[in-house]
Scaffold this motif. Structure first.
Motif, PDB file in Angstrom:
ATOM      1  N   VAL A  87       0.830  -1.207   0.000  1.00 63.02           N
ATOM      2  CA  VAL A  87       0.000   0.000   0.000  1.00 63.02           C
ATOM      3  C   VAL A  87       0.864   1.256   0.000  1.00 63.02           C
ATOM      4  O   VAL A  87       0.608   2.208  -0.734  1.00 63.02           O
ATOM      5  CB  VAL A  87      -0.950   0.006   1.224  1.00 63.02           C
ATOM      6  CG1 VAL A  87      -1.682   1.346   1.328  1.00 63.02           C
ATOM      7  CG2 VAL A  87      -1.952  -1.132   1.109  1.00 63.02           C
ATOM      8  N   THR A  91       0.554   1.005  -4.182  1.00 61.31           N
ATOM      9  CA  THR A  91      -0.776   1.582  -4.347  1.00 61.31           C
ATOM     10  C   THR A  91      -0.752   3.103  -4.284  1.00 61.31           C
ATOM     11  O   THR A  91      -1.432   3.784  -5.069  1.00 61.31           O
ATOM     12  CB  THR A  91      -1.735   1.050  -3.261  1.00 61.31           C
ATOM     13  OG1 THR A  91      -1.641  -0.368  -3.191  1.00 61.31           O
ATOM     14  CG2 THR A  91      -3.168   1.450  -3.579  1.00 61.31           C
ATOM     15  N   LYS A 106      -7.788   7.605   2.476  1.00 61.55           N
ATOM     16  CA  LYS A 106      -7.864   6.518   1.502  1.00 61.55           C
ATOM     17  C   LYS A 106      -6.907   5.384   1.870  1.00 61.55           C
ATOM     18  O   LYS A 106      -7.249   4.207   1.782  1.00 61.55           O
ATOM     19  CB  LYS A 106      -7.528   7.038   0.104  1.00 61.55           C
ATOM     20  CG  LYS A 106      -8.588   7.913  -0.527  1.00 61.55           C
ATOM     21  CD  LYS A 106      -8.178   8.317  -1.933  1.00 61.55           C
ATOM     22  CE  LYS A 106      -9.228   9.208  -2.581  1.00 61.55           C
ATOM     23  NZ  LYS A 106      -8.812   9.626  -3.949  1.00 61.55           N
ATOM     24  N   ASN A 109      -8.160   3.215   4.605  1.00 63.40           N
ATOM     25  CA  ASN A 109      -9.272   2.371   4.160  1.00 63.40           C
ATOM     26  C   ASN A 109      -8.792   1.217   3.290  1.00 63.40           C
ATOM     27  O   ASN A 109      -9.350   0.115   3.328  1.00 63.40           O
ATOM     28  CB  ASN A 109     -10.297   3.203   3.379  1.00 63.40           C
ATOM     29  CG  ASN A 109     -11.140   4.095   4.274  1.00 63.40           C
ATOM     30  OD1 ASN A 109     -11.372   3.778   5.439  1.00 63.40           O
ATOM     31  ND2 ASN A 109     -11.585   5.223   3.751  1.00 63.40           N
ATOM     32  N   VAL A 110      -7.745   1.472   2.518  1.00 59.18           N
ATOM     33  CA  VAL A 110      -7.217   0.462   1.596  1.00 59.18           C
ATOM     34  C   VAL A 110      -6.424  -0.615   2.323  1.00 59.18           C
ATOM     35  O   VAL A 110      -6.469  -1.791   1.950  1.00 59.18           O
ATOM     36  CB  VAL A 110      -6.339   1.131   0.506  1.00 59.18           C
ATOM     37  CG1 VAL A 110      -5.499   0.094  -0.241  1.00 59.18           C
ATOM     38  CG2 VAL A 110      -7.210   1.901  -0.470  1.00 59.18           C
ATOM     39  N   MET A 114      -6.203  -4.618   1.445  1.00 66.06           N
ATOM     40  CA  MET A 114      -4.993  -5.230   0.905  1.00 66.06           C
ATOM     41  C   MET A 114      -4.517  -6.362   1.813  1.00 66.06           C
ATOM     42  O   MET A 114      -4.025  -7.391   1.339  1.00 66.06           O
ATOM     43  CB  MET A 114      -3.894  -4.173   0.763  1.00 66.06           C
ATOM     44  CG  MET A 114      -2.647  -4.665   0.022  1.00 66.06           C
ATOM     45  SD  MET A 114      -2.966  -5.000  -1.727  1.00 66.06           S
ATOM     46  CE  MET A 114      -3.044  -3.305  -2.367  1.00 66.06           C
ATOM     47  N   THR A 151      -4.753  -6.758  -6.337  1.00 62.06           N
ATOM     48  CA  THR A 151      -3.865  -5.984  -5.471  1.00 62.06           C
ATOM     49  C   THR A 151      -3.236  -4.799  -6.215  1.00 62.06           C
ATOM     50  O   THR A 151      -2.678  -3.906  -5.586  1.00 62.06           O
ATOM     51  CB  THR A 151      -2.722  -6.855  -4.893  1.00 62.06           C
ATOM     52  OG1 THR A 151      -1.821  -7.243  -5.938  1.00 62.06           O
ATOM     53  CG2 THR A 151      -3.278  -8.083  -4.196  1.00 62.06           C
ATOM     54  N   PRO A 155      -6.522   2.942  -5.602  1.00 65.91           N
ATOM     55  CA  PRO A 155      -7.138   3.048  -4.276  1.00 65.91           C
ATOM     56  C   PRO A 155      -8.668   3.084  -4.337  1.00 65.91           C
ATOM     57  O   PRO A 155      -9.345   2.420  -3.537  1.00 65.91           O
ATOM     58  CB  PRO A 155      -6.582   4.368  -3.731  1.00 65.91           C
ATOM     59  CG  PRO A 155      -5.258   4.516  -4.413  1.00 65.91           C
ATOM     60  CD  PRO A 155      -5.474   3.972  -5.800  1.00 65.91           C
ATOM     61  N   GLU A 156      -9.185   3.836  -5.289  1.00 66.18           N
ATOM     62  CA  GLU A 156     -10.636   3.967  -5.420  1.00 66.18           C
ATOM     63  C   GLU A 156     -11.290   2.620  -5.744  1.00 66.18           C
ATOM     64  O   GLU A 156     -12.328   2.263  -5.176  1.00 66.18           O
ATOM     65  CB  GLU A 156     -10.984   4.986  -6.509  1.00 66.18           C
ATOM     66  CG  GLU A 156     -10.600   6.421  -6.182  1.00 66.18           C
ATOM     67  CD  GLU A 156      -9.099   6.699  -6.311  1.00 66.18           C
ATOM     68  OE1 GLU A 156      -8.635   7.712  -5.756  1.00 66.18           O
ATOM     69  OE2 GLU A 156      -8.391   5.884  -6.972  1.00 66.18           O
ATOM     70  N   LEU A 158     -10.034  -0.382  -5.153  1.00 67.53           N
ATOM     71  CA  LEU A 158      -9.874  -1.283  -4.023  1.00 67.53           C
ATOM     72  C   LEU A 158     -10.934  -1.035  -2.963  1.00 67.53           C
ATOM     73  O   LEU A 158     -11.484  -1.971  -2.374  1.00 67.53           O
ATOM     74  CB  LEU A 158      -8.473  -1.131  -3.419  1.00 67.53           C
ATOM     75  CG  LEU A 158      -7.344  -1.829  -4.173  1.00 67.53           C
ATOM     76  CD1 LEU A 158      -5.983  -1.300  -3.711  1.00 67.53           C
ATOM     77  CD2 LEU A 158      -7.424  -3.342  -3.978  1.00 67.53           C
ATOM     78  N   ILE A 159     -11.231   0.228  -2.714  1.00 63.77           N
ATOM     79  CA  ILE A 159     -12.230   0.580  -1.707  1.00 63.77           C
ATOM     80  C   ILE A 159     -13.614   0.068  -2.110  1.00 63.77           C
ATOM     81  O   ILE A 159     -14.429  -0.313  -1.265  1.00 63.77           O
ATOM     82  CB  ILE A 159     -12.250   2.107  -1.483  1.00 63.77           C
ATOM     83  CG1 ILE A 159     -10.956   2.545  -0.777  1.00 63.77           C
ATOM     84  CG2 ILE A 159     -13.460   2.526  -0.657  1.00 63.77           C
ATOM     85  CD1 ILE A 159     -10.785   4.044  -0.672  1.00 63.77           C
TER      86      ILE A 159
END
Length: 293
Positions: A87, A91, A106, A109-110, A114, A151, A155-156, A158-159
């Motif tokens: 991350v 990421t 973000k 949250n990620v 992950m 993976t 970020p967006e 993944l959320i």
């Protein structure tokens, strides 16, 4: 001796190498993103997104060598499976969360997402190492590739990811893996699968010293403070089993499947405990305690 593992696959060696925490390349995410409550594992309360009071400006822990003595046993148990550095450096491309509140939100949250994906990668790479699963290697390899691709999402994305749905697909293959491994093993030993089916069993505090649990299905079993000294757990399925304060001194866990470093870290063991090759003996295990009597 029954050997169910093949450690000669370069592809999975490379993937699994990335599934170990590299704190030097992480922005202390486990010390910030995750919450914890004052308990036997943590000395204080901390909400998600708030830096732990022991986190220094260089992202090192000020009490790292004394975590257990200072009441932070939970920190010594946690393993991010390499999600922290992924991350931090991939990421978010090395952007420090302290420099931008929006990035921080973000990132926090990620990180748990992950973490779950990397845990799934750990299980899938292990499944690919098993000789008994050769009939489903293509399916496992495909799921491994799919999980790796997830993976790499933004970020967006993944959320917004439906993690439970993906985990369900992974779990289907892990169940097949367990069935193949244990059936082969138990058939060879002429042991009935019904005899060793302890899935989800409440065995908290149970006296299982020297127990024969070879090939047992202990998925999700509660083994908190269970006496497993000298127990034989070879080829047992231990995914999700709660080993907190379980005494596995002298126990044989070689060849067991889906055991993680987190589970080992939370248990009590000694120099006589036999572990799978991919797991390490925790530093807090003492050779002077937990003796079998």
């Amino acid at each position: 001796m029954f050997k169910n593992q093949d450690y000669s696959n370069p592809k999975i060696d490379l993937v699994q190498k990335s599934l170990h925490a590299d704190c030097k390349n992480c922005f202390g995410l486990c010390c910030v993103a995750l919450p914890f409550a004052a308990s036997a594992d943590f000395a204080i309360d901390k909400v998600a997104g708030k830096p732990c009071q022991n986190l220094q400006s260089d992202f090192r822990c000020s009490i790292h060598k004394d975590l257990r003595q200072k009441g932070f046993k939970g920190c010594t148990v946690f393993e991010c499976f390499g999600a922290g550095q992924k991350v931090s450096k991939v990421t978010f491309d090395g952007v420090d969360w302290r420099k931008d509140p929006e990035v921080a939100k973000k990132m926090f949250n990620v990180f748990p997402i992950m973490h779950q994906l990397h845990e799934m990668l750990w299980y899938l790479t292990e499944a690919l190492r098993l000789k008994a699963t050769r009939s489903i290697h293509i399916e496992i390899s495909s799921m491994l590739d799919k999980t790796e691709q997830l993976t790499q999402l933004s970020p967006e994305s993944l959320i917004e990811l439906d993690v439970p749905a993906h985990r369900a697909g992974v779990n289907t293959l892990l169940l097949k893996t367990s069935e193949l491994v244990r059936t082969q093993f138990l058939t060879k030993l002429k042991i009935s699968k019904k005899k060793v089916d302890r899935r989800g069993a409440n065995l908290m505090g149970a006296k299982l010293k020297g127990a024969d649990l070879r090939g047992a299905n202990l998925r999700g079993a509660y083994l908190i403070a269970t006496d497993l000294r000298g127990a034989d757990l070879r080829e047992a399925d231990l995914i999700g089993a709660d080993f907190r304060d379980a005494d596995i001194s002298g126990a044989d866990l070689t060849g067991c499947i889906f055991l993680t470093q987190v589970q080992i870290n939370s248990a009590k063991g000694d120099e006589h405990t036999k572990l799978p090759n991919l797991l390490s003996r925790p530093a807090h295990w003492s050779s002077k305690t937990n003796k079998i009597v």
